[in-house]
Design a protein around this motif. Structure first.
Motif, PDB file in Angstrom:
ATOM      1  N   GLU A  89     -10.609  16.644 -28.491  1.00  0.00           N
ATOM      2  CA  GLU A  89      -9.344  17.281 -28.868  1.00  0.00           C
ATOM      3  C   GLU A  89      -8.158  16.375 -28.536  1.00  0.00           C
ATOM      4  O   GLU A  89      -7.217  16.243 -29.324  1.00  0.00           O
ATOM      5  CB  GLU A  89      -9.203  18.620 -28.150  1.00  0.00           C
ATOM      6  N   PHE A  90      -8.224  15.758 -27.351  1.00  0.00           N
ATOM      7  CA  PHE A  90      -7.151  14.846 -26.943  1.00  0.00           C
ATOM      8  C   PHE A  90      -7.036  13.688 -27.929  1.00  0.00           C
ATOM      9  O   PHE A  90      -5.932  13.299 -28.322  1.00  0.00           O
ATOM     10  CB  PHE A  90      -7.445  14.311 -25.537  1.00  0.00           C
ATOM     11  N   SER A  91      -8.162  13.133 -28.339  1.00  0.00           N
ATOM     12  CA  SER A  91      -8.156  11.982 -29.245  1.00  0.00           C
ATOM     13  C   SER A  91      -7.613  12.339 -30.621  1.00  0.00           C
ATOM     14  O   SER A  91      -7.006  11.508 -31.301  1.00  0.00           O
ATOM     15  CB  SER A  91      -9.569  11.411 -29.378  1.00  0.00           C
ATOM     16  N   ILE A  92      -7.822  13.582 -31.041  1.00  0.00           N
ATOM     17  CA  ILE A  92      -7.320  14.020 -32.340  1.00  0.00           C
ATOM     18  C   ILE A  92      -5.809  14.204 -32.305  1.00  0.00           C
ATOM     19  O   ILE A  92      -5.092  13.820 -33.238  1.00  0.00           O
ATOM     20  CB  ILE A  92      -8.007  15.346 -32.755  1.00  0.00           C
ATOM     21  N   ASN A  93      -5.299  14.763 -31.223  1.00  0.00           N
ATOM     22  CA  ASN A  93      -3.887  15.152 -31.160  1.00  0.00           C
ATOM     23  C   ASN A  93      -2.974  14.143 -30.481  1.00  0.00           C
ATOM     24  O   ASN A  93      -1.750  14.231 -30.622  1.00  0.00           O
ATOM     25  CB  ASN A  93      -3.756  16.501 -30.439  1.00  0.00           C
ATOM     26  N   HIS A  94      -3.525  13.188 -29.769  1.00  0.00           N
ATOM     27  CA  HIS A  94      -2.717  12.233 -29.013  1.00  0.00           C
ATOM     28  C   HIS A  94      -3.277  10.825 -29.180  1.00  0.00           C
ATOM     29  O   HIS A  94      -4.479  10.638 -29.324  1.00  0.00           O
ATOM     30  CB  HIS A  94      -2.684  12.608 -27.532  1.00  0.00           C
ATOM     31  N   LYS A  95      -2.407   9.859 -29.151  1.00  0.00           N
ATOM     32  CA  LYS A  95      -2.812   8.489 -29.431  1.00  0.00           C
ATOM     33  C   LYS A  95      -3.088   7.729 -28.141  1.00  0.00           C
ATOM     34  O   LYS A  95      -2.267   7.700 -27.231  1.00  0.00           O
ATOM     35  CB  LYS A  95      -1.699   7.777 -30.223  1.00  0.00           C
ATOM     36  N   TRP A  96      -4.255   7.099 -28.086  1.00  0.00           N
ATOM     37  CA  TRP A  96      -4.551   6.197 -26.979  1.00  0.00           C
ATOM     38  C   TRP A  96      -3.748   4.903 -27.177  1.00  0.00           C
ATOM     39  O   TRP A  96      -3.640   4.407 -28.290  1.00  0.00           O
ATOM     40  CB  TRP A  96      -6.035   5.846 -26.938  1.00  0.00           C
ATOM     41  N   ARG A  97      -3.222   4.359 -26.121  1.00  0.00           N
ATOM     42  CA  ARG A  97      -2.507   3.088 -26.223  1.00  0.00           C
ATOM     43  C   ARG A  97      -3.481   1.936 -26.450  1.00  0.00           C
ATOM     44  O   ARG A  97      -4.616   1.973 -25.970  1.00  0.00           O
ATOM     45  CB  ARG A  97      -1.703   2.820 -24.947  1.00  0.00           C
ATOM     46  N   GLU A  98      -3.035   0.924 -27.157  1.00  0.00           N
ATOM     47  CA  GLU A  98      -3.842  -0.280 -27.318  1.00  0.00           C
ATOM     48  C   GLU A  98      -3.859  -1.065 -26.008  1.00  0.00           C
ATOM     49  O   GLU A  98      -2.901  -1.068 -25.253  1.00  0.00           O
ATOM     50  CB  GLU A  98      -3.279  -1.147 -28.447  1.00  0.00           C
ATOM     51  N   ASN A  99      -4.970  -1.742 -25.754  1.00  0.00           N
ATOM     52  CA  ASN A  99      -5.148  -2.540 -24.529  1.00  0.00           C
ATOM     53  C   ASN A  99      -4.865  -1.712 -23.271  1.00  0.00           C
ATOM     54  O   ASN A  99      -4.304  -2.203 -22.295  1.00  0.00           O
ATOM     55  CB  ASN A  99      -4.244  -3.775 -24.562  1.00  0.00           C
ATOM     56  N   ALA A 100      -5.261  -0.457 -23.318  1.00  0.00           N
ATOM     57  CA  ALA A 100      -4.917   0.477 -22.244  1.00  0.00           C
ATOM     58  C   ALA A 100      -5.756   0.269 -20.991  1.00  0.00           C
ATOM     59  O   ALA A 100      -6.923  -0.133 -21.047  1.00  0.00           O
ATOM     60  CB  ALA A 100      -5.084   1.902 -22.743  1.00  0.00           C
ATOM     61  N   PHE A 101      -5.125   0.564 -19.864  1.00  0.00           N
ATOM     62  CA  PHE A 101      -5.809   0.687 -18.589  1.00  0.00           C
ATOM     63  C   PHE A 101      -5.954   2.188 -18.309  1.00  0.00           C
ATOM     64  O   PHE A 101      -4.974   2.926 -18.385  1.00  0.00           O
ATOM     65  CB  PHE A 101      -5.027   0.016 -17.462  1.00  0.00           C
ATOM     66  N   ILE A 102      -7.179   2.617 -18.007  1.00  0.00           N
ATOM     67  CA  ILE A 102      -7.467   4.041 -17.816  1.00  0.00           C
ATOM     68  C   ILE A 102      -8.064   4.249 -16.437  1.00  0.00           C
ATOM     69  O   ILE A 102      -8.878   3.447 -15.968  1.00  0.00           O
ATOM     70  CB  ILE A 102      -8.454   4.560 -18.891  1.00  0.00           C
ATOM     71  N   VAL A 103      -7.680   5.342 -15.781  1.00  0.00           N
ATOM     72  CA  VAL A 103      -8.258   5.686 -14.492  1.00  0.00           C
ATOM     73  C   VAL A 103      -8.952   7.034 -14.605  1.00  0.00           C
ATOM     74  O   VAL A 103      -8.455   7.956 -15.254  1.00  0.00           O
ATOM     75  CB  VAL A 103      -7.183   5.723 -13.373  1.00  0.00           C
ATOM     76  N   ASP A 104     -10.128   7.134 -13.985  1.00  0.00           N
ATOM     77  CA  ASP A 104     -10.889   8.378 -13.934  1.00  0.00           C
ATOM     78  C   ASP A 104     -10.957   8.807 -12.477  1.00  0.00           C
ATOM     79  O   ASP A 104     -11.643   8.182 -11.663  1.00  0.00           O
ATOM     80  CB  ASP A 104     -12.291   8.156 -14.508  1.00  0.00           C
ATOM     81  N   PHE A 105     -10.239   9.870 -12.134  1.00  0.00           N
ATOM     82  CA  PHE A 105     -10.224  10.372 -10.759  1.00  0.00           C
ATOM     83  C   PHE A 105     -11.410  11.306 -10.534  1.00  0.00           C
ATOM     84  O   PHE A 105     -11.600  12.277 -11.264  1.00  0.00           O
ATOM     85  CB  PHE A 105      -8.916  11.120 -10.473  1.00  0.00           C
ATOM     86  N   GLY A 106     -12.205  11.005  -9.509  1.00  0.00           N
ATOM     87  CA  GLY A 106     -13.403  11.791  -9.243  1.00  0.00           C
ATOM     88  C   GLY A 106     -14.526  11.409 -10.184  1.00  0.00           C
ATOM     89  O   GLY A 106     -15.179  12.257 -10.784  1.00  0.00           O
ATOM     90  N   SER A 107     -14.771  10.120 -10.293  1.00  0.00           N
ATOM     91  CA  SER A 107     -15.739   9.602 -11.280  1.00  0.00           C
ATOM     92  C   SER A 107     -17.189   9.845 -10.897  1.00  0.00           C
ATOM     93  O   SER A 107     -18.097   9.640 -11.719  1.00  0.00           O
ATOM     94  CB  SER A 107     -15.501   8.106 -11.502  1.00  0.00           C
TER      95      SER A 107
END
Length: 204
Positions: free
Chosen positions: A26-44
């Motif tokens: 749902e997030f990917s459909i409605n919101h744009k991921w930035r190019e060359n993005a750095f992503i953090v996963d809290f509680g991985s």
């Protein structure tokens, strides 16, 4: 609260993975991921959700994912089984002071069923905010009201289970008794850091 059994976690985490996949889609459909993005996963945790669910929804041009977890055993397992040149796992307690190199470092933050296990909510959310670049966004899956919590509380008042469940409230989501979330079992929060020291909630 730590979980130190990564192989066991991997076997029982199919429902959190299902929900994470739905929310990310749902997030990917409605919101744009930035190019060359750095992503953090809290509680991985064991790293499987990070590598097999989160990464699958990212554009191929993303830069790196950092998974953070309080458990050293989980982090070790995650790096051994899911670590790559683009996915790395580090040990960090989200309720503690945010490391300097993580401040303002990420374009997107993600967390799946971690925040309801944390009592220091204000500090955790402040750290999530401070980890984001200006305009960065986050997707948080939080367990709110949950029938099982009521069952645990009822059992804790019985003679048979009183000793085993004497610390039952440690395991209960701080949102379980919230009137705001009284009808919700799962809550997804989509928000953007807007540069004014506040969250702009864009969907929930």
């Amino acid at each position: 609260m730590e979980m130190d059994y990564p192989q066991l976690y991997r076997q029982v985490a199919f429902l959190p993975k299902r929900d994470a996949n739905i929310a990310l889609r749902e997030f990917s459909i409605n919101h744009k991921w930035r190019e060359n993005a750095f992503i953090v996963d809290f509680g991985s945790g064991d790293g499987s959700t990070t590598a097999t669910v989160l990464e699958k929804h990212l554009p191929v041009c993303y830069n790196k994912i950092i998974g953070c977890d309080i458990s050293a055993k989980m982090v070790e397992y995650a790096n051994e089984n899911y670590g790559t040149n683009k996915i790395e796992f580090i040990e960090w307690d989200i309720t503690q002071e945010i490391p300097q190199h993580l401040r303002g470092a990420f374009d997107h933050a993600f967390s799946s069923y971690t925040l309801q296990r944390i009592k220091q909510q204000k500090h955790a959310f402040s750290n999530i905010y401070d980890s984001l670049k200006e305009g960065g966004s986050c997707l948080l899956l939080i367990l709110g009201r949950y029938l099982v919590y009521d069952i645990f509380r009822s059992l804790s008042r019985t003679k048979k289970w009183a000793e085993d469940l004497k610390d039952v409230d440690i395991f209960i989501s701080p949102y379980h008794d919230s009137q705001i979330w009284s009808r919700l079992s799962i809550h997804s929060v989509f928000s953007i850091r807007d540069g004014t020291d506040s969250w702009q909630i864009i969907s929930s």
